[in-house]
Design a protein around this motif. Sequence first.
Motif, PDB file in Angstrom:
ATOM      1  N   GLY A   1       1.828   1.111  -5.665  1.00  0.00           N
ATOM      2  CA  GLY A   1       0.696   1.024  -4.023  1.00  0.00           C
ATOM      3  C   GLY A   1      -0.171   2.370  -4.536  1.00  0.00           C
ATOM      4  N   LYS A   2       0.230   3.640  -4.132  1.00  0.00           N
ATOM      5  CA  LYS A   2       0.159   4.911  -4.417  1.00  0.00           C
ATOM      6  C   LYS A   2      -0.542   5.196  -5.615  1.00  0.00           C
ATOM      7  CE  LYS A   2       2.890   5.903  -0.026  1.00  0.00           C
ATOM      8  NZ  LYS A   2       4.326   7.228  -0.207  1.00  0.00           N
ATOM      9  N   ASP A   3       0.026   5.061  -6.112  1.00  0.00           N
ATOM     10  CA  ASP A   3      -0.682   5.302  -8.052  1.00  0.00           C
ATOM     11  C   ASP A   3      -1.821   4.504  -8.250  1.00  0.00           C
ATOM     12  OD1 ASP A   3       2.226   7.465  -7.933  1.00  0.00           O
ATOM     13  OD2 ASP A   3       2.937   5.679  -8.985  1.00  0.00           O
ATOM     14  N   HIS A   4      -2.138   3.723  -7.235  1.00  0.00           N
ATOM     15  CA  HIS A   4      -3.060   2.870  -7.927  1.00  0.00           C
ATOM     16  C   HIS A   4      -4.215   2.358  -7.003  1.00  0.00           C
ATOM     17  CE1 HIS A   4      -0.552   1.886 -11.440  1.00  0.00           C
ATOM     18  NE2 HIS A   4      -0.665   1.516 -12.319  1.00  0.00           N
ATOM     19  N   HIS A   5      -4.178   3.424  -5.579  1.00  0.00           N
ATOM     20  CA  HIS A   5      -4.904   4.258  -4.591  1.00  0.00           C
ATOM     21  C   HIS A   5      -5.650   2.214  -4.265  1.00  0.00           C
ATOM     22  CE1 HIS A   5      -5.538   7.603  -6.830  1.00  0.00           C
ATOM     23  NE2 HIS A   5      -5.697   7.020  -7.776  1.00  0.00           N
TER      24      HIS A   5
ATOM     25  N   LYS B   1      -4.996   1.118  -1.175  1.00  0.00           N
ATOM     26  CA  LYS B   1      -6.059   1.116   0.286  1.00  0.00           C
ATOM     27  C   LYS B   1      -7.241   2.155  -0.048  1.00  0.00           C
ATOM     28  CE  LYS B   1      -2.402   3.923   2.787  1.00  0.00           C
ATOM     29  NZ  LYS B   1      -1.332   2.638   3.544  1.00  0.00           N
ATOM     30  N   ASP B   2      -7.539   1.874  -0.916  1.00  0.00           N
ATOM     31  CA  ASP B   2      -9.270   1.800  -1.497  1.00  0.00           C
ATOM     32  C   ASP B   2      -9.994   0.145  -2.458  1.00  0.00           C
ATOM     33  OD1 ASP B   2      -9.623   4.377  -1.317  1.00  0.00           O
ATOM     34  OD2 ASP B   2      -9.007   5.317  -3.147  1.00  0.00           O
TER      35      ASP B   2
ATOM     36  N   ASP C   1      10.648   0.934  -2.433  1.00  0.00           N
ATOM     37  CA  ASP C   1       9.747   1.321  -1.956  1.00  0.00           C
ATOM     38  C   ASP C   1       8.732   1.007  -3.186  1.00  0.00           C
ATOM     39  OD1 ASP C   1      10.245   0.252   0.583  1.00  0.00           O
ATOM     40  OD2 ASP C   1      10.155   2.059   1.201  1.00  0.00           O
TER      41      ASP C   1
ATOM     42  N   GLY D   1       1.101  -1.347   0.140  1.00  0.00           N
ATOM     43  CA  GLY D   1       0.049   0.332  -0.178  1.00  0.00           C
ATOM     44  C   GLY D   1       0.670   1.371  -0.154  1.00  0.00           C
ATOM     45  N   ASN D   2       1.845   1.331   0.303  1.00  0.00           N
ATOM     46  CA  ASN D   2       2.624   2.402   1.028  1.00  0.00           C
ATOM     47  C   ASN D   2       4.205   2.927  -0.511  1.00  0.00           C
ATOM     48  OD1 ASN D   2       1.461   3.544   2.988  1.00  0.00           O
ATOM     49  ND2 ASN D   2       2.386   2.302   3.925  1.00  0.00           N
ATOM     50  N   THR D   3       3.866   1.848  -1.338  1.00  0.00           N
ATOM     51  CA  THR D   3       4.740   1.752  -2.061  1.00  0.00           C
ATOM     52  C   THR D   3       4.578   2.411  -3.003  1.00  0.00           C
ATOM     53  OG1 THR D   3       3.700   0.527  -3.625  1.00  0.00           O
ATOM     54  CG2 THR D   3       5.881  -1.540  -2.457  1.00  0.00           C
ATOM     55  N   THR D   4       5.652   3.421  -4.037  1.00  0.00           N
ATOM     56  CA  THR D   4       5.227   3.933  -5.052  1.00  0.00           C
ATOM     57  C   THR D   4       3.549   3.608  -5.930  1.00  0.00           C
ATOM     58  OG1 THR D   4       7.875   4.880  -5.754  1.00  0.00           O
ATOM     59  CG2 THR D   4       6.321   5.600  -7.402  1.00  0.00           C
TER      60      THR D   4
END
Length: 498
Positions: A47-51, A53-54, A86, A42-45
Motif C-alpha cells: 500500500g505504501k509502495d503504491h500510494h 492513501k492517494d 503487513d 493502506g499501511n501495508t508495504t
Amino acid sequence: MGIRSILSKPLAAYIVAQQKKWIARPAQVQAEWRQKLVEQAGNTTFGKDHHFKDIRSYEDYKQAIPVRDYEDVKNYIEQILDGKEDVLWPGKPLYFAKTSGTTSGTKYIPISKDSIHNHIDSARNALLNYVHETGKSGFLDHKMIFLSGSPELKQKHGINIGRLSGISMHHVPAYLQSNRLPSYETNCIEDWEEKLEKIIDETINQPMSLISGIPPWVQMYFDRIQARTDKKIKDVFPTFELFVYGGVNFEPYRAKLFESIGKSVNSIELYPASEGFFAYQNEQDDSGMLLLLNTGIFYEFIPAEEYFSEKPTRLSIEQVELGKNYALIINNNAGLWSYSIGDTVKFVSLDPYKVIVSGRIKHFISAFGEHVIGEEVEKAMKYACERHPEVEVVEFTVAPMVTAAEGLPYHEWLVEFATPPKDIEQFAEDLDKKMTELNVYYDDLITGSILRRLVITSLKRDAFINYMRSQGKLGGQNKVPRLSNDRKIADELGKMCL
C-alpha cells in the motif's frame, strides 16, 4: 426429513434474499469493495509502495496499480515467507495455497482470515441456492463425498501451507462433518489409486446423495465401483441426486459420466481457484455462473485481444459487454492487487452478471486439472534434446488422451523429428522427468496414478506443414499451438504418424 434439510430451507431463503440485494446494485457494490480494500491495506508495504492513501477513484486505482502476475508479486510473497508481516495485507496470511506456477515453479497464494470466507461461504451458498431453487434439501441428510487433495498442512513462520482443496477440508461446517466422507485419514493418503480404493471401502455401502470433485477423478471413482459391483452408480447409490464439479471443462466427461451413473442427476458448476471463489451456477436451467461481487473481491476485465498490449484497456463490472472474452483480473482481501489469474471469461448475462470460463490467456492443457503451459513443455523438450544431442525436432504439439484404448489416460506428444532419438523410450522418460519437476500438478497426477507417463507419437516428414496447409493457414505468422486442451489438432496430426 432430517434436521439439516429442515433448517437449510430458511437459511437458503435468507442467503438468496441477501444475494438479491447486491445483485440489484452491482457497480456500487464493486466500487465500495475497491475503496474498502484500499483503505484496509493502506499501511501495508504494498500500500505504501503504491500510494494507496492517494487513491480516490478507479482512474486513480489504475494509475497506481499495474496489472501483474505471480512473477510481479513474487518479491512480496518472499518477504511474507521470510516472516515479515503487513506486506500485502494487514498481518500475515492464514494460509498459503500451494499451486503450480509458470516461470516461478510452485506458487504460494495468500489466503487471509478475511478472504477464507470467500472460499468457504461461497461453496456453502452454491448448495443453498440449489436448495432454494429446487426445494430439494434431502441430500443434506445423507452422506456426501468430496474428492479432494490431502488436508495435511506444513507450516512456515506460523503460516499453514497446503493445497486449496485440503485447506478447505479444515473449514467444512460442523453440521456437515458427521455425514462427510471420506475420513480424514483416508483423505491424507497421497497415492491416488490407494486412496481411491479406501474411499470406495468407506462409501460403497453408504447412502450417498452428493458427490463432488473434478470430473476425471469422479469418473475413475465410478469406474472402480462398477468394476467391483458390476452395477450402475444409481443402483449402488439410490439416493445420489447431486453432482458438484469445477476445475476443468466438463464437456469431454459428460456423456461417459452420466452413462456410468445410469440416470440424470442435477449438477452445480463452481468456479473456484486458489486466488478466490469467483462464481457458481445458481440456476439449474442456466449454465452461466453468477459472478460473486460481494465477497471481498474487486474485479477488473481486460479484453482478451488487448491483454498483451503495452497499455491494455481495464474495465470495471459496469463496462463489460455480452459475448466478449475478457482476461479476469482480481483484487482481494488477501492482498492480491490487479492480479491476472490467467483465465478468460465470457459474460452470458448482464442482469445478473453471469459468466462462463472461456479459456486461458495462453494455450494450456488442463484436462485433469494439471494446468500445463507452453513454457513447461518447451523447457522439457529442451532438456530432453540436451540429453540426446543427436535429436533434431522440426515441430511438436501436446494434447491430452482422455479416453485411452487401454491403461490410464496420458499426454500425447506429437513430434516431427528431423533426426529421431536413438532410444525413444529414454527420450520420453526424460521428457516426463522434466515435466514432473516443472509442474507440481502433473507430478501429483503421475505419482497418484491418475495419468501414466507421456506417450510420443512420431510424425511423418512435413506433417505440420501439411496440417497447416489443410487448414488454410500455411505461411505468415500462423503456427500450430504448442498445446491444446482437446484433440482436434492431435487427431488430425495423428493421421500422419509413422
